[in-house]
Design an enzyme around this catalytic site. Structure first.
Site, PDB file in Angstrom:
ATOM      1  N   LYS A  42      -8.975   3.618  -2.700  1.00  0.00           N
ATOM      2  CA  LYS A  42      -8.882   3.166  -1.768  1.00  0.00           C
ATOM      3  C   LYS A  42     -10.978   3.254  -0.900  1.00  0.00           C
ATOM      4  O   LYS A  42     -10.910   4.026  -1.099  1.00  0.00           O
ATOM      5  CB  LYS A  42      -7.766   3.335   0.144  1.00  0.00           C
ATOM      6  CG  LYS A  42      -8.571   1.783   0.722  1.00  0.00           C
ATOM      7  CD  LYS A  42      -7.395   1.645   1.368  1.00  0.00           C
ATOM      8  CE  LYS A  42      -7.824   0.968   2.724  1.00  0.00           C
ATOM      9  NZ  LYS A  42      -6.431   0.935   4.045  1.00  0.00           N
ATOM     10  N   GLU A  73       0.181  -1.628  -0.131  1.00  0.00           N
ATOM     11  CA  GLU A  73      -0.048  -0.274  -0.040  1.00  0.00           C
ATOM     12  C   GLU A  73       1.117   1.117   0.303  1.00  0.00           C
ATOM     13  O   GLU A  73       1.984   1.790   0.245  1.00  0.00           O
ATOM     14  CB  GLU A  73      -0.260   0.068   1.393  1.00  0.00           C
ATOM     15  CG  GLU A  73      -1.800   0.991   1.145  1.00  0.00           C
ATOM     16  CD  GLU A  73      -3.084   0.234   2.591  1.00  0.00           C
ATOM     17  OE1 GLU A  73      -2.808  -0.037   3.363  1.00  0.00           O
ATOM     18  OE2 GLU A  73      -3.793   1.286   2.426  1.00  0.00           O
ATOM     19  N   CYS A 116      -5.933  -3.073   1.769  1.00  0.00           N
ATOM     20  CA  CYS A 116      -6.305  -3.706   3.011  1.00  0.00           C
ATOM     21  C   CYS A 116      -7.188  -3.258   3.954  1.00  0.00           C
ATOM     22  O   CYS A 116      -8.091  -4.241   3.221  1.00  0.00           O
ATOM     23  CB  CYS A 116      -4.967  -1.904   3.768  1.00  0.00           C
ATOM     24  SG  CYS A 116      -4.184  -3.067   4.929  1.00  0.00           S
ATOM     25  N   SER A 174      21.397  -1.810  34.081  1.00  0.00           N
ATOM     26  CA  SER A 174      21.066  -1.274  35.907  1.00  0.00           C
ATOM     27  C   SER A 174      21.513  -3.013  36.387  1.00  0.00           C
ATOM     28  O   SER A 174      21.640  -2.736  37.838  1.00  0.00           O
ATOM     29  CB  SER A 174      19.793  -1.368  35.599  1.00  0.00           C
ATOM     30  OG  SER A 174      19.268  -2.066  35.126  1.00  0.00           O
TER      31      SER A 174
END
Ligand SMILES: *[C@@H]1O[C@H](CO)[C@@H](O)[C@H](O)[C@H]1NC(C)=O
Ligand SMILES: *[C@@H]1O[C@H](CO)[C@@H](O)[C@H](O)[C@H]1NC(C)=O
Length: 708
Positions: free
Chosen positions: A114, A45, A175, A357
């Site tokens: 789209k 896309e 999509c 740490s």
């Protein structure tokens, strides 16, 4: 008969606004598809400008540059002889559309805008684009002048069309349309469309690939047909990692799948398919009855055949295979690692710096960097061009030889530092940090920050005469916190100082700076169990949306899979911030401090974001889940729920400055893109929700007493 077609789809590592790079990758994918004998190629896309341009989609020049790229594809004769479905944004009658251009032999066959736009979670397509809200409607698109000249026509069709080639019928879906209940492919399929192309910009989320596969499988299992799914791959300039996985389906079966995580910039997959299988699959009476009633699509006639003559060619049909999934632990090892590599090479910095740490979070960040080095070295071993080029630019020590082990690469681009305090840093954390750095080959430093701590602390005393103390030495809560915060914030300042200077110290040719990585996990962020502007403030954070529970599983997995015994020590250690002095009967512990476990935090996070519940809703839900025989009383559940929301609300402001993190978790509290909330809340304990919780607890207790 035997209409065998070879079709190609791809995953491309595009980068928002990198027009030249994107175009190169698109062309490469078309050439690869042609080499494999494909007659149709589908790409991701908005692949021309890159999917993640965001508000740049509001700028007209992005549309102009996109046309320049498309023009270059049209006029490149090497790319002829194959139908190309390519994604770009177009301006039509002053509206912006997220579109596909379908082209063949330098001619634009049509533009397909789209119809349904993605607008949830991380997506805001409606902010930039107009949905083509008219199914089957077609208009004329006026081409830019130079394209008119090249095409020999003024306009091309734009709209919801399907294409008829000499031998089959194809159509593009884009999509979000797959995720909508009433997908366009249903009517298209009933209309005789045999091949669907699906171009997507889908990002990674832990444990979500199976949902995507199920959706697409469903689409062709019911309706029959061939489905070509294409996706972007990699970090295109944002928190998201697009997770590739281009796929080809026939009647619900997978016949091709590209990698979900990889350093390859261009991955093309092809499959050879017998279209008769689609026709046979659809030969049912009930489908026929629905098909004659389905609405008509306008067809674009294409004088081109997708099928090749099966008699002349040594073609055989590609066989179905099961889908490939990674374990969640592998997803954590691979997704953020690929994202870090893209970020490093694209930001043109010299490497990464992580303050260690001795706890599990910074350990996970370091292990992910190590995983990145493993992937890079594997690609080097295969001589993969882009990776070789990038490594030569980034890892520039010594004689110019390429690193052959991940440890060697770590030694060049990865820097760790333990910043302790004499009195409260334990020997264990200091040694764990050092052992981890040694195992992965990082350039490690070990410092004490007592000087900074004392001089900062003394500034207040000099100015006011007041001397704050830790709680264990008789100080108030505020004093105790203030002193912890000095340490935490000093570490951030030192981290940036080291990140800027260490390349010079080591005489890296050309100098350069390091990117500082953050290591706060999603649960701490949510609860606000961190100091604003401490080591949670960094350039980027690979684990910021991964839960503590998942991080622990990842570390356990890496201990075996990466052969890192040292990781076992990290898992067994009690999580602690080590910001308070250790005494004979007191060691700071996170879960005790927070009055809730990480597993409980994870539940709160999910109910709040995914289930969309407020405090009262979460209480009602958890009272069932955690209550009952042998479980918590309603009052205990209410207490935990209130505590969580109280801290979530008073700490929400910390999210506004949270370091950009790899998006991995559906309950991520990311304030900038994903989880939009205020950061000044009315006091929780006086809130209407909390009052409702109290009323409910009392009602439940009354009932309990009455029943007993
Ligand atoms: C393409 O696939 C995606 C899944 O990522 C899906 O959401 C979408 O609806 C599909 N597009 C079409 C047009 O079906
Ligand atoms: C190297 O490149 C080839 C061809 O693009 C690809 O198939 C392979 O997966 C790459 N190897 C690695 C380790 O990334």
């Amino acid at each position: 008969m035997a209409p065998f077609v070879t079709l190609a789809t791809c995953a491309l590592n595009q980068w928002a606004l990198d027009f030249e790079g994107n175009l190169g990758r698109i062309k490469q994918s078309i050439l690869k598809a042609k080499e494999a004998g494909a007659t149709l190629r589908v790409g991701p896309e908005l692949e021309i400008p890159g999917y993640g341009c965001l508000d740049h989609f509001l700028e007209t020049e992005v549309y102009e540059h996109s046309w320049d790229s498309l023009f270059s594809i049209l006029t490149d004769a090497d790319l002829h002889g194959i139908i190309i479905d390519v994604g770009l944004p177009v301006l039509h009658r002053n509206c912006r559309y997220n579109a596909r251009a379908i082209v063949l032999d330098g001619k634009i066959l049509c533009l397909r805008p789209k119809i349904y736009l993605a607008n949830d979670g991380n997506f805001r397509e409606m902010r930039f684009f107009t949905p083509w809200n008219r199914p089957r409607h077609v208009e004329q698109y006026y081409l830019p002048p130079h394209v008119q000249k090249q095409q020999g026509r003024r306009h091309v069709p734009i709209g919801d069309v399907v294409l008829s080639t000499i031998d089959t019928c194809l159509a593009a879906e884009t999509c979000e349309e797959l995720f909508t209940p009433n997908s366009p492919h249903i009517n298209m399929g009933l209309n005789g469309v045999e091949i669907f192309t699906n171009s997507s910009g889908s990002h990674h989320s832990l444990r979500k690939l199976d949902q995507r596969i199920a959706l697409i499988q469903e689409a062709t299992r019911k309706n029959g047909g061939v489905y070509l799914y294409s996706n972007q791959l990699g970090c295109d300039g944002d928190r998201l990692y697009y997770d590739g996985c281009a796929m080809i389906f026939v009647n619900g079966d997978i016949v091709g799948q590209s990698s979900q995580f990889s350093l390859n910039e261009v991955e093309v997959i092809t499959a050879t398919i017998d279209l008769e299988e689609v026709r046979a699959f659809r030969a049912t009476a009930s489908r026929g009855l629905q098909a004659v009633a389905a609405p008509e699509y306008q067809r674009i006639e294409v004088d081109f055949a997708l099928a090749r003559d099966a008699l002349d060619l040594d073609v055989s049909r590609t066989l179905p295979r099961p889908p490939r999934y990674h374990l969640p632990e592998e997803e954590i090892a691979l997704g953020p690692a690929c994202w870090l590599w893209d970020y490093l090479r694209r930001s043109r910095q010299a490497g990464y710096f992580v303050p260690l740490s001795g706890g599990i979070d910074s350990c996970a960040t370091a292990t992910i960097v190590y995983s990145m080095c493993r992937l890079v070295v594997a690609a080097l071993a295969e001589g993969n061009e882009t990776v070789v080029k990038d490594v030569k630019r980034i890892a520039v020590f010594g004689d110019g030889k390429l690193p052959t082990t991940p440890e060697e690469l770590c030694g060049q681009i990865f820097y760790t530092c333990y910043m302790g305090m004499e009195k409260q840093s334990s020997k264990e954390t200091r040694e764990r940090a050092k052992a981890l750095a040694e195992r992965i080959g990082a350039y490690h430093t070990d410092v004490n920050i007592d000087d900074v701590f004392h001089s900062t602390k003394n500034i207040l005393t000099q100015a006011t005469g007041f001397e704050p103390k830790f709680r264990v030495h008789g100080g108030s809560n505020t004093q105790n916190l203030a002193l912890q915060n000095i340490q935490a914030r000093s570490r951030m300042v030192i981290a940036y100082y080291f990140a800027q200077e260490l390349c010079e110290v080591r005489e890296r040719p050309g100098g350069g700076s390091l990117l500082v990585l953050g290591s706060s996990n999603v649960d701490e962020c949510l609860r606000g169990y961190l100091t604003k502007y401490d080591c949670s403030s960094a350039d980027i954070n690979p684990i910021g949306s991964i839960s503590k529970v998942d991080l622990k599983r990842f570390i356990a997995w890496a201990a075996t899979d990466f052969d890192m015994l040292i990781l076992k020590d990290f898992i067994e250690a009690i999580p602690t911030a080590e910001l308070e002095p250790i005494t004979a009967d007191y060691v700071q512990s996170d879960e005790v401090d927070m009055q809730m476990t990480y597993a409980q935090l994870s539940r709160f996070g999910t109910l709040r974001k995914v289930n969309k519940l407020g405090p009262y809703g979460v209480f009602l839900h958890l009272q069932k889940e955690w209550g009952g025989e042998g479980g918590m009383t309603p009052r205990e559940v209410a207490h935990k729920v209130k505590l969580f929301f109280h801290f979530f609300q008073i700490n929400r402001h910390k999210q506004t400055v949270a370091t950009p993190a790899y998006h991995a978790e559906s309950y991520s509290p990311d304030d900038h893109r994903f989880d939009l909330r205020p950061f000044l809340y009315p006091p929780a304990f006086e809130s209407w929700s909390f009052r409702k919780i109290d009323e409910r607890v009392e009602a439940l207790e009354r009932r309990e007493r009455g029943g007993a």
